[in-house]
Design an enzyme around this catalytic site. Structure first.
Site, mmCIF file in Angstrom:
data_model
loop_
_atom_site.group_PDB
_atom_site.id
_atom_site.type_symbol
_atom_site.label_atom_id
_atom_site.label_comp_id
_atom_site.label_asym_id
_atom_site.label_seq_id
_atom_site.Cartn_x
_atom_site.Cartn_y
_atom_site.Cartn_z
ATOM 1 N N GLY A 151 65.415 107.070 55.262
ATOM 2 C CA GLY A 151 65.646 105.637 55.457
ATOM 3 C C GLY A 151 64.676 104.814 54.626
ATOM 4 O O GLY A 151 63.464 104.915 54.778
ATOM 5 N N GLY A 173 64.552 101.385 54.546
ATOM 6 C CA GLY A 173 64.631 100.001 55.012
ATOM 7 C C GLY A 173 63.218 99.445 55.063
ATOM 8 O O GLY A 173 62.332 99.881 54.326
ATOM 9 N N PHE A 174 63.002 98.493 55.971
ATOM 10 C CA PHE A 174 61.686 97.865 56.066
ATOM 11 C C PHE A 174 60.584 98.889 56.344
ATOM 12 O O PHE A 174 59.538 98.887 55.706
ATOM 13 C CB PHE A 174 61.693 96.828 57.190
ATOM 14 C CG PHE A 174 62.376 95.559 56.801
ATOM 15 C CD1 PHE A 174 61.719 94.592 56.087
ATOM 16 C CD2 PHE A 174 63.703 95.344 57.149
ATOM 17 C CE1 PHE A 174 62.349 93.417 55.720
ATOM 18 C CE2 PHE A 174 64.348 94.173 56.789
ATOM 19 C CZ PHE A 174 63.665 93.201 56.075
ATOM 20 N N GLY A 175 60.835 99.778 57.322
ATOM 21 C CA GLY A 175 59.805 100.733 57.727
ATOM 22 C C GLY A 175 59.600 101.839 56.711
ATOM 23 O O GLY A 175 58.466 102.138 56.314
ATOM 24 N N VAL A 214 71.779 111.805 55.765
ATOM 25 C CA VAL A 214 71.219 112.855 56.616
ATOM 26 C C VAL A 214 72.096 112.979 57.855
ATOM 27 O O VAL A 214 72.494 111.977 58.451
ATOM 28 C CB VAL A 214 69.758 112.520 56.997
ATOM 29 C CG1 VAL A 214 69.229 113.498 58.033
ATOM 30 C CG2 VAL A 214 68.876 112.523 55.758
ATOM 31 N N GLU A 272 72.342 82.143 64.234
ATOM 32 C CA GLU A 272 72.288 81.871 62.791
ATOM 33 C C GLU A 272 73.694 81.830 62.203
ATOM 34 O O GLU A 272 74.024 80.951 61.402
ATOM 35 C CB GLU A 272 71.442 82.937 62.089
ATOM 36 C CG GLU A 272 69.951 82.728 62.328
ATOM 37 C CD GLU A 272 69.070 83.890 61.883
ATOM 38 O OE1 GLU A 272 67.841 83.747 61.984
ATOM 39 O OE2 GLU A 272 69.593 84.933 61.465
ATOM 40 N N ASP A 274 63.358 100.322 64.086
ATOM 41 C CA ASP A 274 64.404 100.125 65.100
ATOM 42 C C ASP A 274 64.797 101.409 65.816
ATOM 43 O O ASP A 274 65.299 101.377 66.941
ATOM 44 C CB ASP A 274 65.674 99.576 64.437
ATOM 45 C CG ASP A 274 65.582 98.097 64.123
ATOM 46 O OD1 ASP A 274 64.479 97.542 64.231
ATOM 47 O OD2 ASP A 274 66.621 97.498 63.769
ATOM 48 N N ALA A 333 61.953 93.380 61.911
ATOM 49 C CA ALA A 333 61.485 93.845 60.607
ATOM 50 C C ALA A 333 59.966 93.915 60.560
ATOM 51 O O ALA A 333 59.390 94.838 59.980
ATOM 52 C CB ALA A 333 62.007 92.899 59.529
ATOM 53 N N GLN A 334 59.304 92.929 61.163
ATOM 54 C CA GLN A 334 57.844 92.929 61.078
ATOM 55 C C GLN A 334 57.233 94.120 61.817
ATOM 56 O O GLN A 334 56.204 94.651 61.397
ATOM 57 C CB GLN A 334 57.264 91.618 61.591
ATOM 58 C CG GLN A 334 57.759 91.176 62.942
ATOM 59 C CD GLN A 334 56.966 89.974 63.463
ATOM 60 O OE1 GLN A 334 55.784 89.888 63.253
ATOM 61 N NE2 GLN A 334 57.639 89.057 64.133
HETATM 62 C C1 LIG Z 1 71.650 90.074 60.743
HETATM 63 C C2 LIG Z 1 70.239 90.489 61.061
HETATM 64 C C3 LIG Z 1 69.212 89.542 61.019
HETATM 65 C C4 LIG Z 1 67.900 89.910 61.287
HETATM 66 N N1 LIG Z 1 66.908 88.956 61.226
HETATM 67 C C5 LIG Z 1 65.625 89.321 61.431
HETATM 68 C C6 LIG Z 1 64.578 88.369 61.303
HETATM 69 O O1 LIG Z 1 64.806 87.199 61.009
HETATM 70 N N2 LIG Z 1 63.299 88.796 61.507
HETATM 71 C C7 LIG Z 1 63.008 90.089 61.808
HETATM 72 O O2 LIG Z 1 61.820 90.425 61.959
HETATM 73 N N3 LIG Z 1 63.980 91.011 61.960
HETATM 74 C C8 LIG Z 1 65.273 90.658 61.768
HETATM 75 N N4 LIG Z 1 66.280 91.581 61.914
HETATM 76 C C9 LIG Z 1 65.944 92.938 62.344
HETATM 77 C C10 LIG Z 1 65.475 93.769 61.167
HETATM 78 O O3 LIG Z 1 66.374 93.695 60.086
HETATM 79 C C11 LIG Z 1 65.310 95.210 61.622
HETATM 80 O O4 LIG Z 1 64.424 95.228 62.714
HETATM 81 C C12 LIG Z 1 64.729 96.055 60.503
HETATM 82 O O5 LIG Z 1 65.653 96.145 59.450
HETATM 83 C C13 LIG Z 1 64.372 97.445 61.005
HETATM 84 O O6 LIG Z 1 63.814 98.164 59.954
HETATM 85 P P1 LIG Z 1 64.016 99.744 59.891
HETATM 86 O O7 LIG Z 1 63.197 100.200 58.716
HETATM 87 O O8 LIG Z 1 63.773 100.356 61.211
HETATM 88 O O9 LIG Z 1 65.574 99.936 59.604
HETATM 89 P P2 LIG Z 1 66.463 99.349 58.421
HETATM 90 O O10 LIG Z 1 65.774 98.266 57.689
HETATM 91 O O11 LIG Z 1 67.796 99.069 59.026
HETATM 92 O O12 LIG Z 1 66.606 100.595 57.441
HETATM 93 C C14 LIG Z 1 67.233 101.782 57.806
HETATM 94 C C15 LIG Z 1 67.589 102.522 56.542
HETATM 95 O O13 LIG Z 1 67.992 103.841 56.901
HETATM 96 C C16 LIG Z 1 69.134 104.194 56.156
HETATM 97 N N5 LIG Z 1 69.866 105.189 56.940
HETATM 98 C C17 LIG Z 1 70.367 105.043 58.182
HETATM 99 N N6 LIG Z 1 70.950 106.193 58.586
HETATM 100 C C18 LIG Z 1 70.808 107.076 57.576
HETATM 101 C C19 LIG Z 1 71.205 108.430 57.391
HETATM 102 N N7 LIG Z 1 71.867 109.104 58.333
HETATM 103 N N8 LIG Z 1 70.919 109.039 56.212
HETATM 104 C C20 LIG Z 1 70.259 108.371 55.230
HETATM 105 N N9 LIG Z 1 69.854 107.085 55.363
HETATM 106 C C21 LIG Z 1 70.118 106.446 56.515
HETATM 107 C C22 LIG Z 1 69.886 102.885 55.988
HETATM 108 O O14 LIG Z 1 70.763 102.954 54.870
HETATM 109 C C23 LIG Z 1 68.751 101.888 55.786
HETATM 110 O O15 LIG Z 1 68.418 101.723 54.426
HETATM 111 C C24 LIG Z 1 67.602 91.235 61.640
HETATM 112 C C25 LIG Z 1 68.632 92.188 61.703
HETATM 113 C C26 LIG Z 1 69.935 91.827 61.410
HETATM 114 C C27 LIG Z 1 71.044 92.860 61.469
#
Ligand SMILES: Cc1cc2nc3c(=O)[nH]c(=O)nc-3n(C[C@H](O)[C@H](O)[C@H](O)COP(=O)(O)OP(=O)(O)OC[C@H]3O[C@@H](n4cnc5c(N)ncnc54)[C@H](O)[C@@H]3O)c2cc1C
Length: 423
Positions: free
Chosen positions: A10, A12-14, A78, A170, A299, A315-316
């Site tokens: 993954g 994403g943010f983390g 995965v 939003e 998340d 995200a934070q």
């Molecule tokens: C519409 C919306 C608005 C938001 N607004 C805010 C905000 O204003 N402020 C804030 O703090 N948070 C906000 N959030 C929440 C924030 O986006 C999430 O908390 C954050 O993205 C979590 O980060 P993460 O790294 O856990 O997961 P993510 O950023 O979701 O990243 C997960 C990654 O894992 C990858 N992945 C998933 N499953 C698999 C797999 N099986 N195999 C390979 N790759 C995989 C995905 O492709 C993705 O790139 C918002 C969320 C949404 C949906």
């Protein structure tokens, strides 16, 4: 001696924050993601409402990580983890061995046992879904312009947003602004009183995670710009052209889902008992109990804050956890030092309600209106964005939003094909 290998699932943010903290070190890092881009989800609603283009809110993962020689990026899905063999299993049959595994696979929308609703009411989790919503909104207006049936016009110009959390608020605000803009500027035969935006919430108030005064401000603002808020109204059924809310069928041109998330299925891959919303319960150092060498964050992980309550799916949180874990793994693998526990530093919680209107909850400080919007635009976006050239990108976002540009009002050709089926 072979270098230790950290696999991060993954980007994403983390996951990205973790990879960056391990960048240019003597640790081998492999980042696996099913997408080739990192997505800035907090601004996805602006793609759905034609204010921004998909490329404005996403950046190729390879580009973000190109400057780190020790990081390899693999695009792949995965589908499981072989804990005994210490391997991540990819859906195409490949196996990637690890010494340490970081699970940062985020979350997905929860349709509460009705996965079939997704096709009629997409959520906002990917570029694909944001574009789908944008097409539906724009196509509904095009169809309404051509329709001579008054009730059909009204149906097409009715948008329902399900879920009164930050995403729903939003979206409802942005759809209302988009519709008002298009009726005033683009469509001659449509009138503002034919246009309707409903925000539907099952609970007693919107923005349950925010203090009451800020939620009240948001509700008043939305009402002022024409959004109808329905509280204590559970969604019972969704079909292509209508939605049943608290016993009443409402014809609708577009329906958007924003009613809660559940974690990725990673707990199932590990064979651990999931916590609330399917999240993997982790210890304070983000290790998964009983699964040595495996960590989860963001998340998809259930971490407790200083008050013993679960940290929110924000995200934070994910970003801070990623940076913490990257540094901790670096210290442990290269110097044998055991890191202290993760501590979350709250940078404030915010939601945008409309152009120049937002709320900002910073514990004792509650901000609302233009100042909160400005703070969101500058501080929140700046703090969260992972992209290269983030100053340039942030200024571009803020400028386009502030100048009311709706430049991304594009309907792709495959979506436009649907119009041909209209008599
Ligand atoms: C519409 C919306 C608005 C938001 N607004 C805010 C905000 O204003 N402020 C804030 O703090 N948070 C906000 N959030 C929440 C924030 O986006 C999430 O908390 C954050 O993205 C979590 O980060 P993460 O790294 O856990 O997961 P993510 O950023 O979701 O990243 C997960 C990654 O894992 C990858 N992945 C998933 N499953 C698999 C797999 N099986 N195999 C390979 N790759 C995989 C995905 O492709 C993705 O790139 C918002 C969320 C949404 C949906």
């Amino acid at each position: 001696m072979t270098k230790p290998h950290v696999v991060i699932i993954g980007a994403g943010f983390g996951g990205l924050a973790c990879a960056k903290a391990l960048g240019n070190s003597d640790v081998r890092v492999t980042v696996i993601d099913r997408r080739n881009h990192n997505l800035f989800q907090p601004l996805l609603y602006q793609v759905a409402t034609a204010a921004l283009s998909p490329a404005d809110v996403s950046e190729p993962i390879r580009r973000t990580l190109a400057r780190y020689d020790n990081i390899r990026v693999l695009m792949g899905e995965v589908s499981g983890i072989d804990v005994e063999a210490k391997q991540a299993l990819l859906a195409d049959g490949a196996r990637i061995s690890y010494d340490r595994l970081v699970i940062a696979t985020g979350s997905e929308y929860n349709y509460f046992g009705h996965p079939d609703w997704h096709k009629h009411a997409p959520g906002l989790k990917s570029v694909h879904e944001a574009r789908q919503i944008r097409h539906r909104l724009l196509l509904a207006f095009e169809r309404a312009e051509r329709s001579t049936d008054e009730s059909e016009k009204r149906r097409l110009l009715t948008s329902v947003v399900v879920g009164g959390g930050p995403t729903g608020v939003e979206m409802a605000g942005a759809i209302s602004e988009l519709g008002t803009f298009m009726i005033a500027n683009d469509f001659d035969s449509l009138a503002h009183d034919q246009f309707r935006v409903l925000l539907v919430e099952a609970g007693p108030r919107i923005l349950a995670g925010f203090p009451e005064d800020l939620a009240d401000y948001a509700a008043n603002y939305l009402t002022r710009i024409g959004v109808e808020i329905r509280l204590e109204s559970a969604v019972e059924e969704i079909e292509a052209t209508r939605i049943r809310i608290a016993g009443e069928w409402l014809p609708a041109g577009s329906i958007v889902w924003g009613a809660g998330v559940k974690a990725s299925p990673a707990a199932h891959w590990l064979g651990v008992e999931p916590g609330a919303a399917g999240r993997i319960p982790v210890k304070a150092d983000l290790t998964v109990p009983g699964r040595p060498g495996i960590y989860a964050l963001g998340d998809t992980a259930l971490t407790l804050g200083a008050d013993e309550k679960p940290l929110p799916a924000l995200a934070q949180v994910a970003k801070q956890q990623g940076t913490y874990l990257g540094k901790a793994l670096r210290a442990e693998l290269l110097s044998g030092r055991t890191p202290g526990p993760f501590a979350f530093h709250n940078r404030g919680n915010t939601a945008v309600i409309g152009r120049n209107a937002a709320i900002f909850d910073f514990g004792r400080w509650h901000l609302k209106g233009r100042l909160a919007w400005f703070l969101w635009a500058i501080v929140h976006v700046w703090l969260l964005v992972n992209f290269e050239k983030r100053l340039l990108v942030s200024i571009q976002w803020v400028w386009r939003y502030a100048t009311r540009q709706r430049g991304a009002r594009l309907i792709d050709e495959d979506a436009a094909d649907q119009l041909r089926s209209v008599p």
